[in-house]
Design an enzyme around this catalytic site. Structure first.
Site, PDB file in Angstrom:
ATOM      1  N   GLU A 136       0.816  -1.208   0.000  1.00 44.79           N
ATOM      2  CA  GLU A 136       0.000   0.000   0.000  1.00 44.79           C
ATOM      3  C   GLU A 136       0.852   1.261   0.000  1.00 44.79           C
ATOM      4  O   GLU A 136       0.517   2.251  -0.649  1.00 44.79           O
ATOM      5  CB  GLU A 136      -0.940  -0.003   1.202  1.00 44.79           C
ATOM      6  CG  GLU A 136      -1.901   1.176   1.232  1.00 44.79           C
ATOM      7  CD  GLU A 136      -2.891   1.102   2.375  1.00 44.79           C
ATOM      8  OE1 GLU A 136      -3.867   1.879   2.357  1.00 44.79           O
ATOM      9  OE2 GLU A 136      -2.681   0.279   3.286  1.00 44.79           O
ATOM     10  N   ASN A 148      -1.357  10.585  -0.242  1.00 42.11           N
ATOM     11  CA  ASN A 148      -1.039  10.055  -1.555  1.00 42.11           C
ATOM     12  C   ASN A 148      -1.111  11.124  -2.642  1.00 42.11           C
ATOM     13  O   ASN A 148      -0.357  11.094  -3.620  1.00 42.11           O
ATOM     14  CB  ASN A 148      -1.995   8.906  -1.882  1.00 42.11           C
ATOM     15  CG  ASN A 148      -1.617   8.194  -3.155  1.00 42.11           C
ATOM     16  OD1 ASN A 148      -0.440   8.058  -3.468  1.00 42.11           O
ATOM     17  ND2 ASN A 148      -2.613   7.742  -3.898  1.00 42.11           N
ATOM     18  N   THR A 153      -3.162   4.073   5.166  1.00 34.22           N
ATOM     19  CA  THR A 153      -2.058   5.021   5.306  1.00 34.22           C
ATOM     20  C   THR A 153      -1.939   5.975   4.130  1.00 34.22           C
ATOM     21  O   THR A 153      -1.408   7.078   4.281  1.00 34.22           O
ATOM     22  CB  THR A 153      -0.735   4.257   5.496  1.00 34.22           C
ATOM     23  OG1 THR A 153      -0.544   3.368   4.391  1.00 34.22           O
ATOM     24  CG2 THR A 153      -0.760   3.444   6.787  1.00 34.22           C
ATOM     25  N   CYS A 154      -2.399   5.569   2.950  1.00 29.35           N
ATOM     26  CA  CYS A 154      -2.282   6.458   1.793  1.00 29.35           C
ATOM     27  C   CYS A 154      -3.140   7.713   1.952  1.00 29.35           C
ATOM     28  O   CYS A 154      -2.865   8.745   1.343  1.00 29.35           O
ATOM     29  CB  CYS A 154      -2.697   5.727   0.524  1.00 29.35           C
ATOM     30  SG  CYS A 154      -1.496   4.501   0.016  1.00 29.35           S
ATOM     31  N   PHE A 155      -4.204   7.584   2.730  1.00 23.49           N
ATOM     32  CA  PHE A 155      -5.124   8.708   2.874  1.00 23.49           C
ATOM     33  C   PHE A 155      -5.148   9.254   4.308  1.00 23.49           C
ATOM     34  O   PHE A 155      -6.019  10.054   4.642  1.00 23.49           O
ATOM     35  CB  PHE A 155      -6.535   8.268   2.462  1.00 23.49           C
ATOM     36  CG  PHE A 155      -6.593   7.606   1.113  1.00 23.49           C
ATOM     37  CD1 PHE A 155      -6.439   8.363  -0.035  1.00 23.49           C
ATOM     38  CD2 PHE A 155      -6.740   6.239   1.001  1.00 23.49           C
ATOM     39  CE1 PHE A 155      -6.470   7.763  -1.286  1.00 23.49           C
ATOM     40  CE2 PHE A 155      -6.773   5.626  -0.244  1.00 23.49           C
ATOM     41  CZ  PHE A 155      -6.634   6.384  -1.393  1.00 23.49           C
TER      42      PHE A 155
END
Length: 849
Positions: free
Chosen positions: A629, A799, A822-824
């Site tokens: 991710e 991201n 975690t990307c957002f």
């Protein structure tokens, strides 16, 4: 030697003690002076007072029995050097030589050349245990007693007699301790309300002063703790001594057997070469290892017998651990009862000693599972029933155990060494303290590759080890307390000063070339002294700190092509699969590994943050598809969709991937002829595993290997593995200074949540109750890194660039653990029904991530 050889007394034989003239072979044993000294230990005068007489007697016994090991070795060597014997005869002779019997089965020459060992009756051996089970036993007496047992253990059959007596006495003492701990528990139950105990056990927020104990109640607790548990002569202290002696015997046998096997392997290699090329006139081959093999078999059988004792499952001990656990729960319910845990420290240490063989067995299983590309963590082996009980006990009392370690760091090098490799129990600050203590110890620095195994065998640093027990019950050895607490980087043994003269604009290349001629040990021990060319200033610490920060920035310079950002706008980095465009990339990776290792050694904080998968590679742990991710969020979602859905007739993929090398496309097979093997519903899990392995490991394995070569030049492999991925980031990059108000003011709510929702109020209340480490782990859990932007949470990166912290409502079961993307920077928070549940689940989620 006088005390170990046979003496005949004509007409005035020594009068036997207590009238036991012919008990258990006493008629033969009385001819050896050492037996008469051992039988003094049957008299309370010589063991029950813990006085100077006992100490001097045990010192004398440990001194006069030292030659026994050499006598046994000489007997074995002599038998091996004889002319060929029948195998059965050789084995009998070897056994007799070790036991001290007459060597009647061997030729006359062999008998005359061997040394007869003293025949010690069983009751004289069992008398040694009286010293350990006595009310008082000084540190020196304890050491001398263990040395005596080690010396006598060279003779076959001695250990089994002493061990059986130790186990018998320990079982008797455990019953007495259990009665006392039940009495203490009854008092604590009257003092502490059950509701308060349950709330604390459920992970509720600690509120100082919630319950004030009356002076009368505190007096009752104090009376029983001082009277029954505090003295060095208490039953719990005596029990610990006996259990430590059993553990010491097991450690002695294990180490001796390993040393013998290593020596046998070393001897076989040249022997095999000689056997392959016999000289002229050479007689038939002699089996010179038969005698030694017999002794090895005896040791192996003794070790198997020791392991079969299984004190962790003994009916005498299980009720004791349960009662102890309940007492610790009561003690944790009120700050005024914190001293109870300290008073019960010998009993907690006893628990650790009993369960050490269980964890040692797991370590052996992990070690035997080698051969894979990624090391197997001991925590990845399926737990046994005993290990599960141990983990439940230690995790249940995590807070108390960490407090005890914080007050006495030397425990981690002794009886508490089992906790070092359990990622769910020890707090980061305790791990870090232990890490630097071991790192700056010369022996750990020279041979840290077997650190985990050495600890489980009782060979840890100060306060533990063969012949150096961690603690003596009721006392604290000088090496286990103050020394380890003050063992910081500034006190490590320093080597020569490493003078670096570098240009600021080319600091990376200049430093690389000047480090190239230094060994890992020289860099580790050396003191860095930096001078930036054409700049004034004396390096008193500030210049070298600036040098570290400059290197941290330069190692991520795109011109070197060593690392690439994990995703657009992110602050974490991953090795670049295309770093080969830089011809020196592998040497640079080795240099970066050394720099990060040196920063850790010198406790310099670096502004360097890596992906979770790269931290896993440093720790020798396996990666999985969830680590994708941070590298490629869209690809991660594709893999997740494949796993969660039926792909029959929906997916046209093969066991291969396409790689883009600067515009040139090539296909990489994940398995042989993978381009012609379709991904199906049946094999999709294997496809996800292989494609993850390819992208996160195989594509950058050379870079990882070079980095780890430099890193392990300074940091022992097994020592760094005490941390998890989140803690490793904190070790390298430091603990962030988190402003909770700024965090809260820059958080967005979605899915029906708002700042006034009960779960949101409880969330921020929980965050404020967390310590610095727990807040950092929460930030790591949600954003993938503990780094806080210099401008504050308003500039948190996601991201797609700036992405504030988000909390979304999770409409699933209220008992689910919180999850994150975690990307957002997104936290999915279930609708927990109480503050205590939300706080406990949040802590569990960030510790399991």
């Amino acid at each position: 030697m006088h005390f170990l050889v046979e003496h005949h007394h004509h007409g005035h034989a020594l009068k036997p003690l207590h009238g036991k003239a012919r008990a258990e072979g006493d008629d033969e044993g009385s001819r050896f002076p050492v037996v008469h000294l051992l039988r003094l230990l049957e008299k309370p005068l010589y063991y029950s007072q813990g006085n100077t007489i006992t100490e001097l007697l045990m010192q004398l016994l440990s001194t006069i029995t030292k030659p026994l090991g050499g006598m046994v070795r000489r007997n074995l060597q002599h038998l091996q050097q004889q002319h060929p014997l029948e195998p059965a005869t050789t084995e009998v002779a070897a056994a007799d030589a070790a036991e001290g019997s007459s060597v009647a089965a061997a030729p006359a020459a062999a008998v005359s050349a061997t040394v007869q060992l003293p025949g010690i009756p069983g009751h004289a051996l069992r008398a040694i245990v009286n010293v350990l089970a006595a009310g008082e036993c000084t540190s020196r007496t304890f050491q001398h007693t263990l040395s005596l047992i080690q010396n006598l253990s060279h003779m076959t059959g001695v250990l089994s007699v002493i061990t059986d007596e130790l186990v018998r006495r320990a079982s008797e003492l455990s019953d007495s301790v259990c009665e006392e701990i039940d009495g203490l528990l009854d008092v604590l139950k009257e003092v502490v309300p059950a509701s308060q105990v349950e709330s604390q056990a459920a992970g509720g927020e600690e509120v100082a002063g919630v319950m004030e104990l009356s002076a009368e109640k505190m007096d009752r607790v104090r009376d029983i703790t001082l009277g029954k548990f505090s003295p060095a002569s208490s039953h719990q202290s005596r029990l610990l001594r006996l259990l430590m002696a059993i553990d010491y015997i097991s450690t002695t046998v294990t180490k001796r057997l390993e040393d013998r096997r290593k020596a046998a392997v070393a001897e076989k290699e040249p022997a095999a070469e000689e056997a392959a090329q016999p000289e002229e006139g050479e007689s038939m081959e002699v089996d010179s290892g038969a005698a030694a093999a017999t002794v090895d078999e005896d040791l192996a059988q003794e070790l198997m017998r020791l392991r079969s004792l299984s004190l962790s499952n003994d009916t005498h001990f299980v009720p004791l651990w349960e009662a102890t656990s309940q007492c610790l729960r009561c003690a944790g319910a009120s700050p005024e009862l914190a001293h109870v845990a300290t008073v019960l420290l010998p009993l907690i240490e006893s628990f650790m000693v009993v369960y050490k063989p269980v964890l040692a067995e797991k370590s052996r299983m992990a070690d035997s599972g080698g051969g894979s590309s990624v090391q197997i963590s001991p925590m990845s082996v399926a737990p046994s029933a005993g290990e599960t009980y141990f983990q439940n006990f230690t995790e249940r009392h995590k807070k108390i155990l960490n407090t005890l370690v914080r007050n006495n760091p030397g425990l981690l090098s002794g009886s508490f060494s089992l906790l070092v490799f359990n990622p769910h129990v020890l707090d980061f600050d305790n791990k870090r303290s232990y890490f630097y203590q071991r790192l700056h110890d010369d022996s750990a620095g020279a041979g840290g590759s077997n650190n985990r195994r050495a600890l489980l065998l009782g060979q840890g640093g100060t306060g533990g080890g063969l012949g150096q027990p961690a603690t003596v019950a009721g006392q604290q050895p000088p090496s286990a307390g103050a020394h380890t607490h003050h063992h910081h980087a500034g006190q490590r043994p320093l080597g020569q000063t490493l003078h670096l003269n570098v240009r600021r604009e080319t600091v990376f290349e200049d430093s690389y070339h000047q480090f190239a001629g230094q060994s890992g040990e020289e860099i580790k021990r050396g003191r860095i002294h930096v001078k930036f060319r054409d700049e004034e200033g004396v390096d008193a610490g500030g210049v070298s700190r600036e040098w570290f920060q400059a290197l941290a920035r330069q190692m991520f310079n795109p011109d070197y092509a060593l690392f690439k950002p994990s995703a657009a706008g992110r602050v974490t980095y991953q090795p670049n699969p295309q770093s080969w465009v830089n011809p020196d990339h592998l040497q640079y990776f080795k240099f970066v590994g050394r720099i990060i290792g040196k920063a850790i050694v010198d406790q310099r904080v670096l502004d360097a943050y890596f992906t979770r998968s790269f931290y896993k590679h440093i720790l020798g742990r396996k990666v999985d598809y969830r680590d994708m991710e941070a590298i490629d969020p869209s690809y991660y979602k594709s893999l997740e969709w494949i796993l969660e859905n039926d792909i029959t007739e929906l997916l046209e993929e093969t066991f291969s991937i396409e790689v883009d090398d600067f515009g040139q496309h090539r296909v990489v097979d994940l398995i042989p002829d993978g381009q012609n093997v379709n991904v199906t519903e049946e094999n999709k899990a294997e496809y996800v595993r292989l494609v993850t392995l390819q992208r996160l490991y195989l594509a950058i394995k050379d870079q990882i290997k070079s980095f780890l070569t430099g890193f392990h030049d300074l940091i022992p492999r097994d020592l760094i593995q005490i941390f998890n991925e989140q803690e490793l980031e904190l070790l390298i990059s430091g603990m962030p200074d988190i402003d909770v108000d700024d965090w809260r003011n820059n958080t967005e709510y979605h899915g029906g949540f708002n700042s006034g929702s009960a779960q949101i109020q409880w969330f921020w209340r929980a965050v404020r109750s967390f310590d610095q480490e727990e807040r950092a782990k929460l930030l790591q859990f949600v954003t993938g890194t503990s780094k806080v932007p210099l401008e504050g949470f308003a500039h948190l990166q996601g991201n797609q660039g700036v992405q504030k912290f988000q909390i979304h409502k999770d409409f699933g079961s209220p008992t689910r653990l919180p999850t994150a993307h975690t990307c957002f920077n997104q936290l999915d928070l279930p609708l927990c029904e109480s503050f205590d549940t939300l706080r406990a689940n949040l802590l569990l989620a960030i510790s399991e991530c």
